[in-house]
Design an enzyme around this catalytic site. Sequence first.
Site, PDB file in Angstrom:
ATOM      1  N   ALA A 169       0.771  -1.476 -10.877  1.00  0.00           N
ATOM      2  CA  ALA A 169       0.673  -1.067  -9.477  1.00  0.00           C
ATOM      3  C   ALA A 169      -0.545  -1.684  -8.806  1.00  0.00           C
ATOM      4  CB  ALA A 169       0.605   0.458  -9.386  1.00  0.00           C
ATOM      5  N   SER A 179      -4.396  -1.162   2.306  1.00  0.00           N
ATOM      6  CA  SER A 179      -3.232  -2.012   2.527  1.00  0.00           C
ATOM      7  C   SER A 179      -3.327  -2.715   3.875  1.00  0.00           C
ATOM      8  CB  SER A 179      -1.948  -1.177   2.492  1.00  0.00           C
ATOM      9  OG  SER A 179      -0.851  -1.936   2.958  1.00  0.00           O
ATOM     10  N   HIS A 181      -0.891  -3.665   5.525  1.00  0.00           N
ATOM     11  CA  HIS A 181       0.201  -3.176   6.376  1.00  0.00           C
ATOM     12  C   HIS A 181      -0.293  -2.130   7.374  1.00  0.00           C
ATOM     13  CE1 HIS A 181       3.728  -5.198   4.643  1.00  0.00           C
ATOM     14  NE2 HIS A 181       3.063  -5.141   3.493  1.00  0.00           N
ATOM     15  N   ASP A 188       6.089  -8.502   6.121  1.00  0.00           N
ATOM     16  CA  ASP A 188       6.791  -9.083   4.984  1.00  0.00           C
ATOM     17  C   ASP A 188       8.092  -9.664   5.511  1.00  0.00           C
ATOM     18  OD1 ASP A 188       4.850  -8.275   3.195  1.00  0.00           O
ATOM     19  OD2 ASP A 188       5.878  -6.408   2.668  1.00  0.00           O
ATOM     20  N   GLU A 237       2.307 -13.746  -3.229  1.00  0.00           N
ATOM     21  CA  GLU A 237       3.319 -13.151  -2.357  1.00  0.00           C
ATOM     22  C   GLU A 237       3.663 -14.114  -1.218  1.00  0.00           C
ATOM     23  OE1 GLU A 237       2.303  -9.262  -0.977  1.00  0.00           O
ATOM     24  OE2 GLU A 237       2.126  -8.408  -2.990  1.00  0.00           O
ATOM     25  N   HIS A 240       4.494 -12.485   2.339  1.00  0.00           N
ATOM     26  CA  HIS A 240       3.534 -11.632   3.058  1.00  0.00           C
ATOM     27  C   HIS A 240       2.695 -12.487   4.005  1.00  0.00           C
ATOM     28  CE1 HIS A 240       0.691  -8.002   3.003  1.00  0.00           C
ATOM     29  NE2 HIS A 240      -0.008  -8.932   3.640  1.00  0.00           N
TER      30      HIS A 240
END
Length: 268
Positions: A169, A179, A181, A188, A237, A240
Amino acid sequence: MRQLKKTLLAFMTSTTMLLTACNTPFFEAKSNQEADEAANMQGPEVEGEKNEVQEEYAMTAEMLNIIETEDGVNYIQNPENIQVLVNKDHSLPIGYRPADLVVPDVKFSFDEMHEKKLMRKEAAEALAVMFNAALEDGVEIAAVSGFRSYERQQQVYTASVEASGAEHAQQAVAEPGKSEHQTGLTMDVSSAENRYNLDQDFGETEAGKWLAKHSAEYGFIIRYPEGKENITGYMYEPWHVRYVGGDVAKDIDSLGLSFEEYVQLVEE
């Protein structure tokens, strides 16, 4: 006769020495004058420049995080900053929610209304421009997940720990408050070619390659690039994308750096 030759030779030698001695100041003066002219052609020396050229970056000190540490956590005091650096070492204030969240005018991988459709206004507008530019190049990109509240991130992180363990995680999902986000500056993305999945295979799709090549032109960076995992703290990623503004994104892209490395350069 022999005596006359000796006398003439002595006279010529002394005359030559006299002429040489007389002309020495002239040649020295000419040499000094030429040296002065050469120095003047180089221009005046600017203090502090000498042989060093100062690097200039699009990101300035005013764009850096303002931090206050509480109970060992570094809380960002200017989270509205477009260039805010959020990572495992820098946390957003608990409950922070941008005031200018909107739904970008782009294709999504789902139809229903959800908070993950949201982005901050400036980032949303830039995303729409980028998606349209991709379409003009025959590449279709879809938005999958944008803003995520502190509470929602807590749920996502807890679920990841329960499913895969804390170690995994930590590499895949940010703790709540840490985060990107939550900034509203991240989206994403994926494509039909990748079945709208968020995985590393996306980087090999037409859309993934287009983003890697062109995202900086629209103010976005691939936030967690390949080969920088030990610096960003997260796995690669390609899906992202993070909005940091046009000039800063171009800087980061041209230097081939992660966001962390770029911020460190500015701090120095």
